[in-house]
Design an enzyme around this catalytic site. Structure first.
Site, mmCIF file in Angstrom:
data_model
loop_
_atom_site.group_PDB
_atom_site.id
_atom_site.type_symbol
_atom_site.label_atom_id
_atom_site.label_comp_id
_atom_site.label_asym_id
_atom_site.label_seq_id
_atom_site.Cartn_x
_atom_site.Cartn_y
_atom_site.Cartn_z
ATOM 1 N N GLY A 135 40.114 12.641 29.074
ATOM 2 C CA GLY A 135 39.571 13.404 30.192
ATOM 3 C C GLY A 135 40.595 14.445 30.616
ATOM 4 C CB ILE A 137 44.912 12.522 33.310
ATOM 5 C CG1 ILE A 137 44.758 12.896 34.797
ATOM 6 C CG2 ILE A 137 46.282 11.908 33.040
ATOM 7 C CD1 ILE A 137 44.757 11.721 35.756
ATOM 8 C CB ILE A 212 49.437 6.825 33.795
ATOM 9 C CG1 ILE A 212 48.732 7.643 32.717
ATOM 10 C CG2 ILE A 212 50.936 6.871 33.589
ATOM 11 C CD1 ILE A 212 47.430 8.224 33.085
ATOM 12 N NE ARG A 214 42.562 3.208 39.766
ATOM 13 C CZ ARG A 214 43.181 4.360 40.059
ATOM 14 N NH1 ARG A 214 44.335 4.650 39.484
ATOM 15 N NH2 ARG A 214 42.668 5.202 40.920
ATOM 16 C CD GLU A 243 48.651 -0.917 41.113
ATOM 17 O OE1 GLU A 243 48.404 -0.228 42.119
ATOM 18 O OE2 GLU A 243 48.490 -0.504 39.966
ATOM 19 C CG HIS A 261 49.385 3.223 41.427
ATOM 20 N ND1 HIS A 261 48.260 2.439 41.446
ATOM 21 C CD2 HIS A 261 48.957 4.481 41.158
ATOM 22 C CE1 HIS A 261 47.197 3.200 41.211
ATOM 23 N NE2 HIS A 261 47.592 4.439 41.032
HETATM 24 P P1 NAP Z 1 38.326 12.040 33.786
HETATM 25 O O1 NAP Z 1 38.551 13.471 33.501
HETATM 26 O O2 NAP Z 1 37.038 11.618 34.414
HETATM 27 O O3 NAP Z 1 38.564 11.225 32.439
HETATM 28 C C1 NAP Z 1 38.216 9.884 32.333
HETATM 29 C C2 NAP Z 1 38.310 9.438 30.910
HETATM 30 O O4 NAP Z 1 37.905 8.047 30.870
HETATM 31 C C3 NAP Z 1 37.384 10.173 29.950
HETATM 32 O O5 NAP Z 1 38.092 10.403 28.770
HETATM 33 C C4 NAP Z 1 36.240 9.216 29.715
HETATM 34 O O6 NAP Z 1 35.732 9.246 28.415
HETATM 35 C C5 NAP Z 1 36.931 7.873 29.869
HETATM 36 N N1 NAP Z 1 35.955 6.866 30.249
HETATM 37 C C6 NAP Z 1 35.311 6.744 31.423
HETATM 38 N N2 NAP Z 1 34.466 5.693 31.378
HETATM 39 C C7 NAP Z 1 34.595 5.158 30.146
HETATM 40 C C8 NAP Z 1 33.989 4.049 29.488
HETATM 41 N N3 NAP Z 1 33.080 3.302 30.102
HETATM 42 N N4 NAP Z 1 34.360 3.778 28.219
HETATM 43 C C9 NAP Z 1 35.270 4.545 27.594
HETATM 44 N N5 NAP Z 1 35.892 5.605 28.164
HETATM 45 C C10 NAP Z 1 35.550 5.902 29.423
HETATM 46 O O7 NAP Z 1 39.434 11.471 34.770
HETATM 47 P P2 NAP Z 1 40.959 11.936 34.899
HETATM 48 O O8 NAP Z 1 41.084 12.925 35.986
HETATM 49 O O9 NAP Z 1 41.489 12.253 33.549
HETATM 50 O O10 NAP Z 1 41.589 10.553 35.429
HETATM 51 C C11 NAP Z 1 41.580 9.418 34.571
HETATM 52 C C12 NAP Z 1 42.022 8.176 35.316
HETATM 53 O O11 NAP Z 1 43.431 8.218 35.563
HETATM 54 C C13 NAP Z 1 41.442 8.010 36.731
HETATM 55 O O12 NAP Z 1 40.120 7.475 36.683
HETATM 56 C C14 NAP Z 1 42.419 7.071 37.384
HETATM 57 O O13 NAP Z 1 42.010 5.726 37.182
HETATM 58 C C15 NAP Z 1 43.720 7.315 36.626
HETATM 59 N N6 NAP Z 1 44.733 7.929 37.509
HETATM 60 C C16 NAP Z 1 45.889 7.247 37.749
HETATM 61 C C17 NAP Z 1 46.849 7.793 38.584
HETATM 62 C C18 NAP Z 1 48.132 7.074 38.869
HETATM 63 O O14 NAP Z 1 48.735 7.290 39.913
HETATM 64 N N7 NAP Z 1 48.614 6.233 37.960
HETATM 65 C C19 NAP Z 1 46.637 9.025 39.197
HETATM 66 C C20 NAP Z 1 45.445 9.703 38.930
HETATM 67 C C21 NAP Z 1 44.500 9.138 38.063
HETATM 68 P P3 NAP Z 1 34.618 10.268 27.885
HETATM 69 O O15 NAP Z 1 35.375 11.518 27.599
HETATM 70 O O16 NAP Z 1 34.123 9.581 26.669
HETATM 71 O O17 NAP Z 1 33.610 10.428 28.993
#
Ligand code: NAP
Length: 295
Positions: A135, A137, A212, A214, A243, A261
């Protein structure tokens, strides 16, 4: 927030019932921050809300289906945090691979002067790196790693337009191919323990894992066992199952790099996240289109 809206603080007890019913009746939107559960019980306790404005891109702890069924919109804060999260993921990977934290301790403790050179570490450049979840990130991480001449592979449900990165629609296949696996998928029930014992085993004893996303995406029990038995070279983790109470077995391992986190935790990004959350609230109260709806 207080300058723009009439704000009622959620009770410090964490129990919504501690807020008088007449106050809950007045509330029209919830500004949500943190990683606790926002389930149907809390949503139902505020009968007049039309919006849940989340401070964060991940909304896995919010019962979006229940909110949607009641006509309540949910917003998040995408994009504004992407660069910081990608930076930390790559920073954690470099640090883990080159033993930077241990090397600093080597100097600070006097071991360099007293016992000699730090043990040799491992090269990061030109390795094969897998990204689970391409996605916003995941793509930002890939762009950064491109500069390391890495052979990039990724897992996603559909193939993306990327400059020569190899798509896998199966995580075991991705892990088998990779020296390093970085996890950037969304959290939630659908991705629960998607990084399974089988995926960790496929990465192999020489493999590195960076998470990074969840804590819920990781089979932590399998990860701990693999690290304890040297079936995995190392793991860098910013997120955990329980956490902030990290499983104590992680603390006894030399092969981990642990972060509280904090991937989006910079002054600049947190300001932008707050502004986007407030802008969504303002749009809602002005009856204008929401900026970043998730539902
Ligand atoms: P995003 O653009 O919505 O990307 C989400 C990714 O997850 C996509 O590649 C999507 O795949 C995949 N995905 C979602 N549901 C899925 C499923 N059921 N099976 C397989 N793959 C699935 O979100 P983002 O902005 O990159 O953020 C991603 C995640 O990073 C957030 O949801 C959050 O949990 C985490 N995060 C962590 C921190 C931290 O502080 N550590 C900070 C910000 C975010 P497809 O391309 O196939 O749809």
């Amino acid at each position: 927030m207080h300058e723009l809206f009439t704000v009622h603080q959620f009770p410090a007890s964490g129990n919504h019932a501690d807020l008088p019913a007449e106050v809950r009746d007045q509330v029209r939107a919830l500004a949500f921050k943190g990683h606790s559960q926002l389930g149907a019980d809390i949503i139902d306790a505020f009968p007049n809300i039309g919006l849940i404005a989340n401070y964060g891109v991940g909304y896995d702890t919010i019962d979006v289906a229940h909110a949607t069924s009641k006509g309540i919109a949910v917003t998040n804060t995408p994009d504004v945090l992407t660069n910081d999260v990608a930076d930390l993921a790559v920073g954690m990977l470099i640090s883990l691979s080159r033993g930077i934290v241990g090397a600093s301790e080597w100097v600070l403790s006097g071991k360099w002067a007293n016992t000699g050179a730090y043990p040799l570490q491992r090269t990061l450049s030109e390795t094969t790196i897998g990204i689970a979840g391409l996605g916003r990130i995941g793509q930002a991480i890939g762009k950064r790693l491109h500069g390391f001449d890495a052979d990039l592979h990724y897992f996603a449900r559909s193939e993306k337009e990327t400059p020569g990165w190899t798509w896998h629609n199966d995580l075991v296949s991705l892990a088998k191919q990779s020296d390093i696996l970085i996890v950037a998928v969304s959290g939630g029930p659908e991705t629960k323990q998607i990084i399974s014992a089988e995926v960790i085993s496929a990465l192999g004893a020489d493999g590195l894992l960076v998470n990074i996303s969840r804590g819920s995406t990781m089979d932590e029990e399998a990860l701990i066992k693999a690290l304890q038995s040297n079936q995995l070279r190392g793991a860098a983790l910013d997120v955990f199952n329980n956490e902030p109470n990290v499983d104590a077995r992680f603390l006894a391992l030399d092969s981990v790099l642990l972060q509280p986190h904090q991937s989006s935790g910079t002054v600049e990004t947190r300001k932008k996240m707050g502004a986007l959350q407030r802008d969504n609230l303002s749009a809602f109260f002005a009856d204008k289109p929401l900026l970043t709806p998730v539902s």
